[in-house]
Design a protein around this motif. Structure first.
Motif, PDB file in Angstrom:
ATOM      1  N   LEU A  72     -11.367  10.325   3.038  1.00  0.00           N
ATOM      2  CA  LEU A  72     -10.834  10.694   1.728  1.00  0.00           C
ATOM      3  C   LEU A  72     -10.880  12.202   1.524  1.00  0.00           C
ATOM      4  N   VAL A  73     -11.937  12.844   1.973  1.00  0.00           N
ATOM      5  CA  VAL A  73     -12.065  14.297   1.819  1.00  0.00           C
ATOM      6  C   VAL A  73     -10.953  15.014   2.576  1.00  0.00           C
ATOM      7  N   VAL A  74     -10.710  14.577   3.800  1.00  0.00           N
ATOM      8  CA  VAL A  74      -9.653  15.202   4.609  1.00  0.00           C
ATOM      9  C   VAL A  74      -8.292  15.016   3.945  1.00  0.00           C
ATOM     10  N   VAL A  75      -8.040  13.798   3.435  1.00  0.00           N
ATOM     11  CA  VAL A  75      -6.759  13.519   2.764  1.00  0.00           C
ATOM     12  C   VAL A  75      -6.578  14.428   1.554  1.00  0.00           C
TER      13      VAL A  75
ATOM     14  N   GLY B 270       2.121   8.700   1.596  1.00  0.00           N
ATOM     15  CA  GLY B 270       2.454   8.459   2.995  1.00  0.00           C
ATOM     16  C   GLY B 270       1.244   8.073   3.807  1.00  0.00           C
ATOM     17  N   THR B 271       0.116   8.736   3.543  1.00  0.00           N
ATOM     18  CA  THR B 271      -1.124   8.417   4.254  1.00  0.00           C
ATOM     19  C   THR B 271      -1.633   7.026   3.881  1.00  0.00           C
ATOM     20  N   ALA B 272      -1.618   6.708   2.597  1.00  0.00           N
ATOM     21  CA  ALA B 272      -2.125   5.411   2.144  1.00  0.00           C
ATOM     22  C   ALA B 272      -1.253   4.267   2.649  1.00  0.00           C
ATOM     23  N   LEU B 273       0.054   4.449   2.639  1.00  0.00           N
ATOM     24  CA  LEU B 273       0.951   3.372   3.053  1.00  0.00           C
ATOM     25  C   LEU B 273       0.822   3.085   4.543  1.00  0.00           C
ATOM     26  N   SER B 274       0.753   4.134   5.350  1.00  0.00           N
ATOM     27  CA  SER B 274       0.684   3.964   6.801  1.00  0.00           C
ATOM     28  C   SER B 274      -0.736   3.756   7.305  1.00  0.00           C
ATOM     29  N   GLY B 275      -1.731   4.160   6.503  1.00  0.00           N
ATOM     30  CA  GLY B 275      -3.118   4.069   6.939  1.00  0.00           C
ATOM     31  C   GLY B 275      -3.486   5.099   7.972  1.00  0.00           C
ATOM     32  N   ASP B 276      -2.707   6.174   8.056  1.00  0.00           N
ATOM     33  CA  ASP B 276      -2.932   7.186   9.089  1.00  0.00           C
ATOM     34  C   ASP B 276      -2.524   8.548   8.547  1.00  0.00           C
TER      35      ASP B 276
END
Length: 716
Positions: free
Chosen positions: A44-47, A202-208
């Protein structure tokens, strides 16, 4: 739980295909460890750090393009206000009222009892318009200015700018201490939120994290098709769109992991409230959200809990918005109000009856009743409250598919923003490989979904107990289904009304993030190969993407409109402060902003009464007689009417000149000459020509009851 099931099925499939390796514990442990590393969600911190960085980059990007286009830092205050044409000038005028008032409360009172915008009526502008962004920016500016003054800090720098061309030099100020720069800073912060939320989505949807990077890369490469905030900062979408993405993030999270806690609907409701407060058209995308979530519940993709959480949260935000906008007429009878009421009635009363029907008949009937109940509730609300403010929207859609046309519809459809999506936009999205990438994602998602459904059906047939049967949609990601359905809705909206491509393009970027989602690309066994393929794909996007960015940033200009400046200065010096003006909507917004004169019509066209007012004023562009138009303007208590050459003579395309629009409305007058050119080039009675330059003419509308002194005629 879904991810665990998915991993189990994958391991079983691979095990059946590679039985000769089944006795290799080392390989199995290594494979299991690799999958666990792939499925591990990003930090989460990186995101958040990446999202903030991209937000700052986007803010600087749009601010730079805006400065390059207008040389805003070297314009006078009047020139800066003149750059805000049409609705932009209208909204900025209320911010200016709050900033220039003796106190914030006095400014707020003026907004709530405004008799300049639709003279002689007094209106509550906070009720009629979505002005809470201006309210927040005006209040924070006053606080910021008071604090910096108390600390003795000078937050702006001023200098004299020589304009050349025979124009007088002007004083130009720059810095957060200048009201215009504070306002723009708020817009650029909003633009930063847009990029940050897109990365998170985009990160949450793809998980990456790679999915977030792909989303933001696509957004920058297709920036011209995704937003116009850099050219039109004060428009409502500039403040609202980040909250559209935030709402999508919240709904995606709820449908994936529903939990019966009070924070979920509260967060959804707060985001919905902010979104609706910022933009009058936000309700249509919220309707899409409600409809998609309920449809997903109907066909069994999600359970009742996430649907109820979303419905409760959006209802909470909607009701609070109605209160904060003092019962806005467009809102209480809106499609959103009808949709929320219709879904509630359907769920409480009709669904228990429909569920007794056999599958899949019950599903089809429930979806049909979803549309019928929402439409019926919207129509009934409009009838009960006697509101026709959004009637023009139905007429615009009717005009898209039939030969229907009327005065108000043509004013919309003749504008490029309300035309069909041009092929040029699709061509640009193809050049950056965005549409091909989304097509690949769509195919992968479809194959994966159908495969899971097939496996579930086979498993259901093998299970003897009906109570223990595997759900048909087990293992399908509801977040991906939701975003895919939202993309389809946005595609339809954008194809009908080009302006709405600001919804379509960012959603395309979000769905493209699934290129990095491993569960849809299991055919690529090694992550290193997957990353290499993505790198090649992004390299292909760069060919046109970098050129698009370069072309946008190479747009360099300097705003100058001496004719408009001249007419505003003449009005300020030669007319009484209570003189009432009428004319083209875009020009009226500038007069309200810069000259602070009462006007009778303005560009905010989403009100039935205002549309009628504008039609009366625009009779000056018809083929009626001068005496007839004079009587109309006199009945509206107009003292001066402003004519602009482009409105009198030019036309954007065949059939879209003002006289052409009036020929549709009044075909019986087609044989008569047009009035506006005669008024622009001459001065037929009973009007008096009091100002003229190459672009604008101001005509006085004398009262028959008062003896008018000789007009103060001015010609450039």
């Amino acid at each position: 739980m879904m991810a665990a099931k998915h991993r189990r099925y994958v391991e079983e499939d691979r095990g059946s295909k590679n039985k000769k390796h089944a006795n290799s514990p080392k390989d199995n442990n290594h494979s299991k460890q690799t999958r666990q590393e792939e499925d591990k969600p990003p930090s989460l911190v990186v995101v958040l750090v990446c999202a903030i960085c991209f937000g700052v980059v986007h803010s600087v990007h749009v601010a730079t393009m805006f400065e390059n286009d207008r040389h805003f830092s070297h314009l006078s205050n009047l020139e800066r206000e003149m750059t805000f044409r049409t609705e932009m000038g209208l909204y900025y005028s209320y911010y200016k009222t709050l900033v220039n008032a003796d106190s914030f409360l006095i400014g707020l009172n003026r907004l709530m009892h405004d008799n300049l915008t639709e003279y002689p009526e007094t209106i509550n502008t906070l009720q009629r318009f979505n002005l809470y962004p201006e309210l927040v920016l005006g209040g924070t500016y006053r606080i910021f200015n008071a604090v910096t003054s108390w600390l003795g800090l000078e937050m702006r720098v001023c200098w004299q700018v020589s304009r050349g061309g025979g124009l007088a030099p002007v004083i130009s100020c720059e810095g957060l201490g200048d009201p215009a720069y504070w306002y723009l800073a708020g817009v650029w912060v909003s633009a930063g939120f847009t990029a940050a939320f897109l990365f998170i989505q985009g990160t949450a949807l793809s998980g990456d994290l790679l999915g977030g990077f792909i989303t933001i890369i696509c957004f920058f490469f297709n920036h011209g098709e995704a937003t116009r905030i850099q050219w039109t900062p004060p428009l409502r979408e500039s403040f609202a769109f980040p909250w559209s993405i935030a709402l999508s993030i919240a709904v995606t999270h709820v449908v994936r992991a529903p939990r019966p806690v009070w924070t979920r609907p509260l967060i959804l409701g707060t985001i919905t409230l902010v979104y609706l407060l910022c933009w009058q058209f936000a309700q249509f995308s919220v309707v899409a959200v409600v409809g998609i979530v309920y449809a997903m519940y109907t066909i069994g993709i999600i359970n009742p809990l996430p649907m109820l959480l979303v419905l409760l949260g959006i209802s909470y935000g909607f009701l609070n918005n109605v209160v904060l906008q003092f019962g806005n007429a467009l809102l209480v009878s809106s499609p959103l109000a009808g949709c929320l009421l219709g879904v509630l009635l359907l769920y409480l009363f009709m669904e228990p009856i429909i569920q007794h029907l056999p599958f899949p008949t019950n599903t089809g009937v429930q979806l049909a009743f979803l549309f019928i109940s929402c439409t019926a509730c919207k129509i009934e609300l409009s009838r009960i409250f006697g509101i026709e403010d959004d009637a023009h929207i139905i007429n615009i859609l009717k005009a898209k598919f039939t030969n229907y046309s009327d005065f108000h519809t043509l004013l919309y459809t003749c504008s490029p923003e309300f035309d069909f999506l041009p092929q040029e936009s699709l061509y640009k999205l193809n050049e950056t490989l965005l549409i091909p990438c989304v097509a690949m994602v769509g195919g992968a998602v479809l194959i994966s979904t159908l495969t899971k459904m097939k496996n579930n059906m086979i498993q259901r047939l093998e299970e003897e107990s009906a109570e223990a049967k595997t759900p048909l949609w087990s293992g399908v990601d509801p977040g991906v289904i939701y975003n895919s359905a939202l993309l389809a809705v946005y595609a339809v909206m954008a194809s009908l009304i080009m302006r709405l491509k600001l919804f379509l393009t960012p959603q395309l970027c979000v769905v493209a993030s699934l290129l990095a989602c491993r569960k849809y690309w299991r055919v690529i066994e090694r992550r290193e190969i997957h990353i290499a393929i993505l790198a090649v794909l992004v390299s292909g996007m760069c060919v046109r993407g970098f050129r698009n960015i370069s072309e946008q940033r190479s747009i360099v200009g300097e705003y100058s409109n001496p004719e408009l400046e001249e007419v505003i200065e003449w009005i300020q010096s030669e007319t009484h402060e209570d003189a009432v003006f009428a004319g083209p909507m875009s020009t009226m917004a500038n007069l309200l902003l810069s000259a602070q004169r009462p006007i009778v019509n303005h560009p905010h066209y989403e009100h039935a009464g205002l549309r009628d007012r504008t039609k009366k004023v625009y009779s000056i562009f018809s083929r009626r007689s001068a005496e007839s138009v004079y009587e109309t303007l006199l009945s509206m208590k107009v003292n001066y009417v402003v004519l602009e050459e482009s409105w009198c003579i030019r036309k954007s395309r065949p059939g879209c000149g003002m006289v052409d629009i009036w020929d549709v409305e009044e075909p019986e007058n087609k044989h008569k000459p047009s009035l506006c050119p005669r008024l622009f080039h001459r001065s037929p009675a009973p009007f008096h020509r009091v100002f003229a330059n190459d672009v604008f003419v101001v005509l006085q509308v004398p009262s028959r009851y008062v003896e008018i002194p000789p007009p103060r005629y001015h010609s450039a």
